[in-house]
Write a protein that holds these residues in place. Structure first.
Motif, PDB file in Angstrom:
ATOM      1  N   ASP A  46     -41.740  -5.151 -47.096  1.00 19.02           N
ATOM      2  CA  ASP A  46     -42.810  -5.252 -46.637  1.00 19.02           C
ATOM      3  C   ASP A  46     -43.790  -5.464 -46.479  1.00 19.02           C
ATOM      4  O   ASP A  46     -43.847  -6.396 -48.218  1.00 19.02           O
ATOM      5  CB  ASP A  46     -43.903  -3.727 -46.702  1.00 19.02           C
ATOM      6  CG  ASP A  46     -44.646  -2.949 -48.047  1.00 19.02           C
ATOM      7  OD1 ASP A  46     -44.634  -4.233 -48.227  1.00 19.02           O
ATOM      8  OD2 ASP A  46     -44.471  -1.570 -48.540  1.00 19.02           O
ATOM      9  N   ASP A  47     -45.227  -5.688 -46.240  1.00 23.09           N
ATOM     10  CA  ASP A  47     -46.044  -6.822 -46.008  1.00 23.09           C
ATOM     11  C   ASP A  47     -47.014  -6.465 -47.233  1.00 23.09           C
ATOM     12  O   ASP A  47     -47.297  -7.714 -47.554  1.00 23.09           O
ATOM     13  CB  ASP A  47     -46.926  -6.778 -44.887  1.00 23.09           C
ATOM     14  CG  ASP A  47     -46.390  -6.943 -43.475  1.00 23.09           C
ATOM     15  OD1 ASP A  47     -44.751  -7.965 -43.219  1.00 23.09           O
ATOM     16  OD2 ASP A  47     -46.529  -6.612 -42.775  1.00 23.09           O
ATOM     17  N   ALA A  48     -46.674  -5.792 -47.813  1.00 24.72           N
ATOM     18  CA  ALA A  48     -47.377  -5.491 -49.451  1.00 24.72           C
ATOM     19  C   ALA A  48     -46.169  -6.120 -50.192  1.00 24.72           C
ATOM     20  O   ALA A  48     -46.824  -6.309 -51.801  1.00 24.72           O
ATOM     21  CB  ALA A  48     -47.928  -4.314 -49.932  1.00 24.72           C
ATOM     22  N   GLY A  49     -45.590  -6.129 -50.419  1.00 20.36           N
ATOM     23  CA  GLY A  49     -44.889  -6.793 -51.002  1.00 20.36           C
ATOM     24  C   GLY A  49     -43.883  -5.736 -52.256  1.00 20.36           C
ATOM     25  O   GLY A  49     -43.551  -6.015 -52.807  1.00 20.36           O
ATOM     26  N   ILE A  50     -43.972  -4.416 -51.765  1.00 17.77           N
ATOM     27  CA  ILE A  50     -43.380  -3.367 -51.644  1.00 17.77           C
ATOM     28  C   ILE A  50     -41.381  -3.287 -51.161  1.00 17.77           C
ATOM     29  O   ILE A  50     -41.359  -3.627 -50.007  1.00 17.77           O
ATOM     30  CB  ILE A  50     -43.648  -2.120 -51.482  1.00 17.77           C
ATOM     31  CG1 ILE A  50     -45.101  -2.074 -51.476  1.00 17.77           C
ATOM     32  CG2 ILE A  50     -43.314  -1.065 -51.923  1.00 17.77           C
ATOM     33  CD1 ILE A  50     -45.264  -2.213 -53.254  1.00 17.77           C
ATOM     34  N   GLY A  51     -40.500  -3.322 -52.636  1.00 12.69           N
ATOM     35  CA  GLY A  51     -39.169  -3.669 -51.901  1.00 12.69           C
ATOM     36  C   GLY A  51     -38.825  -2.232 -52.028  1.00 12.69           C
ATOM     37  O   GLY A  51     -39.097  -1.512 -52.839  1.00 12.69           O
ATOM     38  N   PRO A  52     -37.232  -1.998 -51.108  1.00 13.74           N
ATOM     39  CA  PRO A  52     -36.761  -0.965 -51.230  1.00 13.74           C
ATOM     40  C   PRO A  52     -36.457   0.313 -52.463  1.00 13.74           C
ATOM     41  O   PRO A  52     -36.897   1.404 -52.355  1.00 13.74           O
ATOM     42  CB  PRO A  52     -35.710  -1.310 -50.478  1.00 13.74           C
ATOM     43  CG  PRO A  52     -35.367  -2.513 -50.333  1.00 13.74           C
ATOM     44  CD  PRO A  52     -36.704  -2.917 -50.261  1.00 13.74           C
TER      45      PRO A  52
END
Ligand code: SF4
Ligand code: MG
Length: 337
Positions: free
Chosen positions: A323-329
């Motif tokens: 996501d745009d905050a850099g949080i991956g799955p």
């Protein structure tokens, strides 16, 4: 810091023999559109499993692999298009240290001749100047000038790599490509060679393009890191950010395979086990190249190529589910019990 090396959209495809009269020409897509910049004075790492294209990228920079597309600039000059004298002049500024100090040194040459060879080939200095330079290079890498008379088999593995390093330094290059420079060495010797490379970098203002499959080594050596998978970069960023917060599931899986003590401050890592082997670089899969091994793959991952996008300043990733905050799955998934 300015870019010393710029690689833009690099492709290295090796064509295969035509299959059938009307069939499409197939090719091994060893490197398939890779872009990065190496700043003057830094160590830029490329990490990946075997077959990721990291060594082929290094060889293309050295003009030792055929460049199918894209461009490579050294200090703004198009390395990929140089020929003849211009290419020879550029070679002084660009050297390589190979992985295997056992096979990269000619066993019939004395160590001093091996180190002097680039000076002879490029016609640098008088005979006396070359001799003085070789003695100095031996001292620079922690060997004794008297050892010039010995043959490669009379040295240990670590000493042989020192000879390879001395040879790479001979022409006073600005950029040295280090292709797995310690992978063939005992662990105890690895640290000595890595420390030597760091000292030489400080002393001579060197820039390194550092290729390795070993994340511990990359973390120790590199300022910026690109992670390659099947011919493409899947994540790229500065070392601290990349090791602390890997965004791509593949980077996360690579890090999870390293003993925890080796990688500082990365406690909250989800353990993803990498199963299977990377698919063939002949006709790579459409969509995300990691989809076949990714535990989070969705239908669109198999259809759409994820763009390498800058999610946080200087930190780029190619995954649909970051996501745009850099949080991956892997960071959203419920933590393992
Ligand atoms: Fe996995 Fe899809 Fe991200 Fe590829 S794009 S790494 S398959 S989640
Ligand atoms: Mg390799």
């Amino acid at each position: 810091m300015s870019a010393l090396l710029t690689v833009q959209g690099l492709k290295v495809h090796f064509p295969l023999a035509r299959k059938g009269l009307f069939g499409p020409r197939r090719a091994v897509h060893a490197v398939d559109g890779v872009s990065f910049e190496v700043r003057r004075g830094e160590t830029f790492g490329i990490v990946g499993e075997s077959g990721s294209g990291k060594s082929t990228t290094a060889l293309a920079v050295m003009r030792l692999a055929p460049i199918t597309g894209g461009e490579i600039l050294l200090d703004g000059a198009p390395l990929d298009r140089l020929q003849g004298n211009a290419l020879r002049a550029m070679r002084k500024r660009l050297q390589i240290i190979f992985q295997d100090p056992y096979s990269s040194l000619n066993p019939r040459f004395r160590a001093g001749d091996i180190v002097r060879e680039p000076l002879d080939l490029m016609g640098i200095g008088t005979k006396a100047e070359r001799e003085a330079r070789v003695a100095e290079l031996f001292r620079n890498v922690g060997l004794r000038p008297e050892q010039q008379a010995l043959f490669p088999h009379q040295f240990s593995g670590g000493q042989r790599q020192r000879i390879g390093i001395a040879r790479a330094l001979a022409t006073q290059p600005e950029l040295i490509v280090c292709d797995e420079p310690v992978s063939a060495l005992d662990v105890a010797i690895q640290a000595q060679i890595l420390n030597l490379l760091q000292r030489l970098q400080r002393e001579f203002g060197l820039t390194y393009l550092f290729i390795s499959h070993d994340l511990g080594v990359v973390q120790y050596m590199c300022d910026h890191v690109a992670v390659m998978y099947l011919g493409v970069i899947v994540e790229q960023g500065d070392r601290v950010a990349l090791f602390r917060q890997p965004m791509h599931p593949y980077t996360n899986a690579l890090l999870a395979a390293v003993p925890a003590a080796d990688i500082a401050r990365n406690r909250a890592r989800q353990r993803i086990k990498l199963s299977g082997d990377p698919p063939s670089p002949i006709d790579p899969p459409p969509g995300c190249r990691f989809a076949g091994r990714c535990p989070f793959a969705e239908p669109r991952c198999h259809a759409e190529v994820p763009a390498l996008r800058e999610v946080l300043p200087g930190h780029r990733v190619a995954c649909h589910l970051v996501d745009d905050a850099g949080i991956g799955p892997h960071q959203r998934a419920a933590p393992a019990a």
